[in-house]
Design an enzyme around this catalytic site. Structure first.
Site, PDB file in Angstrom:
ATOM      1  N   GLU A 123       0.835  -1.212   0.000  1.00 18.43           N
ATOM      2  CA  GLU A 123       0.000   0.000   0.000  1.00 18.43           C
ATOM      3  C   GLU A 123       0.873   1.267   0.000  1.00 18.43           C
ATOM      4  OE1 GLU A 123      -2.180   0.485   3.622  1.00 18.43           O
ATOM      5  OE2 GLU A 123      -3.704   1.794   2.752  1.00 18.43           O
ATOM      6  N   LYS A 177      -9.886   1.958  -2.213  1.00 18.75           N
ATOM      7  CA  LYS A 177     -10.097   1.439  -0.854  1.00 18.75           C
ATOM      8  C   LYS A 177     -11.462   1.856  -0.312  1.00 18.75           C
ATOM      9  CE  LYS A 177      -7.460   1.409   3.527  1.00 18.75           C
ATOM     10  NZ  LYS A 177      -6.137   1.800   4.098  1.00 18.75           N
ATOM     11  N   CYS A 206      -5.525  -2.852   2.854  1.00 21.71           N
ATOM     12  CA  CYS A 206      -5.260  -2.680   4.284  1.00 21.71           C
ATOM     13  C   CYS A 206      -6.514  -2.801   5.158  1.00 21.71           C
ATOM     14  CB  CYS A 206      -4.531  -1.371   4.515  1.00 21.71           C
ATOM     15  SG  CYS A 206      -3.633  -1.354   6.101  1.00 21.71           S
TER      16      CYS A 206
END
Lengths: 307, 307
Positions: free
Chosen positions: A46, A119, A158
């Site tokens: 990331e 995300k 994440c």
């Protein structure tokens, strides 16, 4: 998409320097190593191009963002075409003035930009101030599956990794492997023991996605210590875990970093393993889709019932 | 429900004999031991009153079923009242002629029958022929939370434990702890090594429910070897894992059986641990309930896309 019994996955884990040029060079070096070792699909960590700027609130950090396509994705599109690799390239994406995403570009083995994942779950916690920088991905584009040259894959980023719903929807969409580019670590104000428990929880959670869904899971995390740049006390910073790993469809470690800061993992993923695991433990067969609607609720308990 | 900082949980794990009287006596002995050690809520293992008859297809086994309330629940209602315990008592439930459930009675600390949970996810695999015996729980009654004298709890049974959706809905309903009465083991035709991997997957999955939801998870499994009664070859049977455990809201083992066949686990569960864990890792805060509707689908990928 070519038909093959196997596909080979590579993960590139590194600590990050202040200068993006260093990080990008290091990432490219890792991609080349993975390719040399047979990898067909390589995923970077990331926001790999920079320090984890979300450690604080810095309006200057917005200057790190770029569009997709842009210089970063174009560079890795060339690399993908050169090496016939599928690449997953996290980008701090500028979509419009004031609209920034924590994204990953999915580049196919001919260098074409196949798509972008943005995300969906954005954290906001001490030293993880992501809600300041990133708007969440659009629900209309949520948890897609990308049909690449070598496998059907989904990318989740994440904080997404703590949500079984995301993994489930990707698997139902036909993903054979879930990639989790990540930046997670212990706060320096927390003890190494607590950090170990956090790392355990992190691996358990992602291995559970592999098990529940009968898919491969590949998680690549940054390593090293990063301090807040301004007004930092000694304990204001993060020691990133590294500890990248690939789990097979029954949650077993297929490969895992063993405490190294820089590490390239390469693993053969077998399609037959997905089929065999799902036949032996046929969880997808018995899902009660008639009984899950409350998953769409924020919380069910009446406030009066809560202490 | 009384207000307290803590509640104390007990699990009673045993191998099962052919004679239900033995099993019920052994269970009662375990409940009394747990109470002596301070337990307030005690859970028995799935179908604890009998051998795991689902190992084969036997119409005679239906004679083991009884109604709720019935002799089994009434016996444990008396015990609950005597010891001021909340009891979770799995029952092979006969609801109507030809309508049988794999159930658990939830008995409050005054002996009142608070409710019944009927297993929602029913397996059908070699030596686990549950679809022959049990009709699945009704979606209208799915994943309820029971407000008992000592805690808000949900009961999920065995195969339910592989489904993050069930754990999620229970937690959203306000459950502080999830109980999983269970009967899982390795087939004797499988190697002990494979059995170990299965046990690992089983613990990982349930620990992930604790982590994802910030709740305690208590799983109680039978132990011992049981063979198919008729025409059994040596390898037609199950070695149940035992390996019962309680995980805290960050997925750490709070207590765990260490290979014993008979074991009573007792653990203090702290409400502050639920609050602290959810503040530190606020997963419930960031759920994307606008993006989860595909969880309600059987499968999303178009058949044409599948190999």
């Amino acid at each position: 998409m070519s038909e093959s019994d196997n596909f080979v996955v590579g993960l590139v884990q590194n600590p990050c320097a202040v200068d993006p040029c260093n990080n990008i060079s290091l990432a490219e070096k890792g991609v080349r190593e993975a390719a040399n070792r047979g990898a067909q699909i390589v995923c970077l960590q990331e926001l790999f191009a920079s320090r984890y700027f979300c450690i604080g609130h810095s309006s200057e950090a917005f200057a790190l963002a770029e569009e997709i396509p842009g210089p970063l994705t174009q560079r890795f599109q060339s690399l993908a075409a050169e090496l016939s690799l599928v690449l997953i390239v996290p980008v701090f994406e500028k979509a419009a003035p004031g609209v920034y995403f924590n994204s990953a570009a999915i580049i196919d083995a001919d260098g074409a930009l196949l798509g972008v994942y943005r995300k969906m779950h954005i954290p906001e916690d001490p030293c993880f101030h992501e809600k300041y920088y990133f708007t969440p991905g659009d629900p209309g584009q949520s948890f897609p599956v990308f049909k690449t040259a070598y496998a059907r894959l989904s990318v989740l980023i994440c904080w997404d990794q703590w949500y079984p719903e995301a993994a489930r929807i990707a698997a139902l969409g036909g993903a054979e492997i879930l990639f989790y580019p990540t930046a997670i670590g212990r706060l320096l104000s927390e003890s190494p023991e607590v950090g170990g428990e956090q790392r355990d929880a992190w691996t358990i959670m992602q291995r559970s996605h592999a098990i529940a869904n009968g898919v491969y899971v590949a998680s690549v995390n940054r390593s090293g210590v990063e301090l807040r740049e301004r007004d930092a006390k000694d304990d204001e910073g993060i020691e990133f875990f590294g500890a990248s790993f690939i789990a097979d469809p029954f949650g077993r470690f297929a490969a895992a970093a063993q405490g190294e800061e820089s590490k390239v993992l390469v693993t053969v993923c077998k399609r037959s393993e997905i089929e065999t695991t799902r036949q032996t433990w046929p969880f997808l067969r018995d899902r009660r889709i008639d009984a899950y609607k409350d998953v769409l609720s924020r919380f069910l308990a009446n406030v009066k019932n809560m202490r």
